[in-house]
Design an enzyme around this catalytic site. Structure first.
Site, mmCIF file in Angstrom:
data_model
loop_
_atom_site.group_PDB
_atom_site.id
_atom_site.type_symbol
_atom_site.label_atom_id
_atom_site.label_comp_id
_atom_site.label_asym_id
_atom_site.label_seq_id
_atom_site.Cartn_x
_atom_site.Cartn_y
_atom_site.Cartn_z
ATOM 1 C CE LYS A 96 61.596 60.400 34.680
ATOM 2 N NZ LYS A 96 61.552 61.668 33.980
ATOM 3 C CD GLN B 218 61.883 62.771 30.472
ATOM 4 O OE1 GLN B 218 61.273 62.025 31.228
ATOM 5 N NE2 GLN B 218 62.978 63.416 30.845
ATOM 6 C CG ASP C 268 58.243 66.120 36.474
ATOM 7 O OD1 ASP C 268 59.008 65.470 37.207
ATOM 8 O OD2 ASP C 268 58.335 66.147 35.238
#
Ligand code: NDP
Length: 280
Positions: free
Chosen positions: A53, A97, A120
């Site tokens: 990322k 994460q 997300d």
């Protein structure tokens, strides 16, 4: 029939390049999209994902911040970092994460991220907005699955799609997105009575199960489009999907490989969501 392979790596690369072109234009005014990624602990797979990322952000010309926090970080410390990032005008997207270490309350952490920075798409407000058809940031992996189907020029209207898996991060949102494209959607899970019978009816299969090579060629209707979300590491170190590629490719018309299918799209969609959050 031998399926054509949907090259997610190449499609994602093109998308990331087009995002970079847009970012270069925005840069003229001295502002760029900013993404903050928070990693708690030392889970090796999570470290790899965060690295990908970070690299993608740099390549796209984004402002990128990565916070690597110790395994024993407290809930309060994590929440206060999120509060700080929520109020930071240079940060447009925040990603925590997952999975988090067991002592942390994942739900509370996700709920703390500002809705408009939820790249997300895991916040309940984002999920609710998707459900009722309002504008929101859509979860990256499901969004990437739909993008892959669009890239091959396949019209989902009226087609029968079977999604295997009902998680909040893949199965459920991808089902809503397929429905939005006017597919007729069936969601299967571990209690589904006859999975093979359901799959044999499917024009489109999305497998998000987390079991290596679970869906085999004898479960695929000839000509189906097969999207394999699964990422499973075998004991010999090999990475495989939830679909047994060789046998399924004998039946399908299109199929995604693992690696190189849905995975790269997830990152491209994260970039796209961050750009969207920046522009809104
Ligand atoms: P979850 O474990 O949260 O969900 C798995 C789903 O599969 C559940 O709904 C479960 O049903 C269902 N399932 C399990 N066993 C069976 C079975 N025997 N028959 C039918 N259904 C079954 O996984 P995720 O959704 O988070 O992830 C799924 C896969 O996708 C994993 O391999 C993961 O690594 C991968 N993944 C890949 C991403 C990418 O970027 N490519 C991103 C995210 C995930 P039930 O609800 O009844 O338990």
């Amino acid at each position: 029939m031998t399926a054509k392979v949907i090259d997610g790596k190449e499609i994602a690369k093109k998308l990331r390049e087009s995002i970079k072109v847009e970012v270069d234009k925005l840069k003229v005014n001295g502002k760029v999209p900013g993404l903050a990624v928070i990693l708690v602990g030392i889970d090796p797979a999570s470290q790899v994902y965060v690295g990908h990322k970070e690299k993608a952000c740099k390549e796209a010309g984004f402002h990128s911040e990565v916070y690597k926090l110790a395994e024993n970080t407290s809930q309060e410390e994590l929440l206060s970092l999120i509060d700080k990032l929520n109020n930071d005008p240079n940060i447009h997207g925040i990603l925590v994460q997952l999975p988090l270490p067991k002592h942390l309350d994942e739900k509370e952490v996700i709920n703390r991220i500002s809705f408009n920075k939820d790249v997300d798409g895991f916040h309940p407000l984002s999920a609710g907005a998707l459900f009722v058809g309002e504008k929101s940031l859509v979860p990256c992996t499901p969004k990437g699955c739909i993008q892959l189907i669009k890239e091959i020029g396949y019209d989902l209207k009226g087609k029968k799609a079977v999604v295997v898996g009902r998680s909040n991060i893949v199965g459920k949102p991808v089902s809503i997105l397929l429905l939005n494209e006017n597919a007729t959607v069936t969601i299967c899970h571990s209690r589904t009575k006859d999975l093979k019978a359901e799959l044999l009816e499917a024009d489109v299969v999305v497998a998000a199960i987390g079991r290596p090579n679970f869906v085999t060629g004898d479960m695929i209707k000839p000509g189906a489009v097969v999207i394999d979300v699964g990422i499973n590491r075998l004991d010999n170190g090999k990475l495989v999907g939830d679909v047994e590629f060789e046998s399924a490719a004998e039946k399908a018309s299109w199929i995604t490989p693992v690696p190189g299918g849905v995975g790269p799209m997830t990152i491209a969609m994260l970039m796209q969501n961050t750009l969207e959050a920046f522009k809104s």
